[in-house]
Scaffold this motif. Structure first.
Motif, PDB file in Angstrom:
ATOM      1  N   GLU A  19       0.833  -1.205   0.000  1.00 55.65           N
ATOM      2  CA  GLU A  19       0.000   0.000   0.000  1.00 55.65           C
ATOM      3  C   GLU A  19       0.863   1.248   0.000  1.00 55.65           C
ATOM      4  O   GLU A  19       0.660   2.170  -0.808  1.00 55.65           O
ATOM      5  N   ARG A  31      -7.852   3.022   1.069  1.00 53.32           N
ATOM      6  CA  ARG A  31      -8.742   2.903   2.231  1.00 53.32           C
ATOM      7  C   ARG A  31      -9.235   1.466   2.342  1.00 53.32           C
ATOM      8  O   ARG A  31      -9.232   0.725   1.362  1.00 53.32           O
ATOM      9  N   ASP A  32      -9.639   1.107   3.549  1.00 57.15           N
ATOM     10  CA  ASP A  32     -10.173  -0.228   3.762  1.00 57.15           C
ATOM     11  C   ASP A  32     -11.536  -0.350   3.092  1.00 57.15           C
ATOM     12  O   ASP A  32     -12.327   0.599   3.077  1.00 57.15           O
ATOM     13  N   ASP A  34     -14.011  -2.158   4.008  1.00 58.64           N
ATOM     14  CA  ASP A  34     -15.103  -2.422   4.960  1.00 58.64           C
ATOM     15  C   ASP A  34     -15.970  -3.597   4.527  1.00 58.64           C
ATOM     16  O   ASP A  34     -17.206  -3.537   4.560  1.00 58.64           O
ATOM     17  N   ASP A  39     -10.026  -8.725   4.670  1.00 55.77           N
ATOM     18  CA  ASP A  39      -9.086  -7.613   4.743  1.00 55.77           C
ATOM     19  C   ASP A  39      -8.743  -7.208   3.316  1.00 55.77           C
ATOM     20  O   ASP A  39      -7.924  -7.847   2.657  1.00 55.77           O
ATOM     21  N   TYR A  40      -9.391  -6.148   2.833  1.00 55.97           N
ATOM     22  CA  TYR A  40      -9.264  -5.752   1.432  1.00 55.97           C
ATOM     23  C   TYR A  40      -9.117  -4.245   1.372  1.00 55.97           C
ATOM     24  O   TYR A  40      -9.916  -3.496   1.953  1.00 55.97           O
ATOM     25  N   THR A  41      -8.082  -3.793   0.659  1.00 59.18           N
ATOM     26  CA  THR A  41      -7.797  -2.363   0.523  1.00 59.18           C
ATOM     27  C   THR A  41      -8.168  -1.897  -0.877  1.00 59.18           C
ATOM     28  O   THR A  41      -7.918  -2.595  -1.859  1.00 59.18           O
TER      29      THR A  41
END
Length: 253
Positions: A19, A31-32, A34, A39-41
């Motif tokens: 990142e 950003r995450d 959500d 767990d994914y950006t």
């Protein structure tokens, strides 16, 4: 949208380091996502989402699968496209599945083994960046197992058409391909020293040398030195600090 690249995803061993690397080199925000239990950006350029980032699945490293970028191609129907791909000699590695609230996808390879994904989004697609806008992916390149049969496969699957063809001498022909009349990438038979076919994605930056400096200062390795390509753009091919192969393209050095 059928046949257009609509998403890109980096699966890697250190998501926090990746990142920070791509934010500095390409200029993306992050950003995450959500997404519950995942767990994914999300990488974005301004208000435009461009790509995703996740940790490599368990077992991938044991299979000697390196960190890599994966491109998602839009299709009208994922299940139909996956079945058609298999019928044309491709392989479905992850059967069509749903991402709640996002869409349906499948992970596949072409008959020579180059990996990509099929995707059908939920609802209307968001507005996209101009192809050559900074931070977007401006070019898609296939080092194919064999050019003619690879082009026939993708043309049948996605409706891609031939654009210009460039004679690269001993390296063979570099065939540009178009989606809805616009050239979006190129493909050629891979050199013999390249062990396996693959897709390579070119990230747009404003100036190449400055981007290379940023990348190398963060631990990237230059694999193919900067060169000018037809049309006046400049490119470089690199590996990121975790080993994922990527490229940069800019209108100037």
């Amino acid at each position: 949208m059928h046949g257009n690249f609509v998403w890109y995803e980096l699966m890697t061993t250190d998501t926090k380091a990746a990142e920070a690397f791509y934010k500095k080199v390409v200029g993306w925000d992050a950003r995450d996502a959500d997404m519950p239990g995942v767990d994914y950006t999300l990488f974005s350029m301004g208000d435009h989402l461009v790509a995703g980032l996740m940790t490599m699945p368990e077992g991938a490293l044991e299979l000697n699968v390196p960190p890599a970028w994966l491109g998602y191609v839009a299709v009208d129907d994922v299940d139909t496209a996956a079945a058609r791909l298999a019928g044309e000699g491709g392989t479905v590695h992850r059967e069509p599945d749903d991402i709640p609230g996002v869409g349906r996808f499948a992970i596949v390879t072409d008959p020579h083994g180059a990996a990509f994904a099929l995707f059908k989004g939920t609802g209307e697609p968001p507005p996209s960046l101009d192809q050559m806008a900074p931070g977007n992916i401006g070019w898609h390149e296939l080092m194919a197992g064999e050019l003619d049969s690879a082009f026939a496969f993708y043309s049948k699957l996605f409706g891609w058409t031939k654009d210009q063809a460039m004679d690269m001498g001993e390296m063979g022909v570099y065939q540009l391909f178009a989606h809805n009349g616009q050239a979006i990438g190129g493909m050629m038979t891979k050199p013999k020293e390249v062990p396996a076919p693959y897709w390579l994605y070119y990230f747009n930056v404003e100036a190449l040398d400055a981007a290379i400096d940023r990348a190398q200062s963060e631990g990237a390795q230059v694999v193919v030195e900067p060169m000018e390509v037809p049309g006046g753009a400049w490119i470089v091919q690199c590996t990121d600090p975790q080993g994922a192969f990527f490229a940069l393209v800019a209108p100037k050095r």
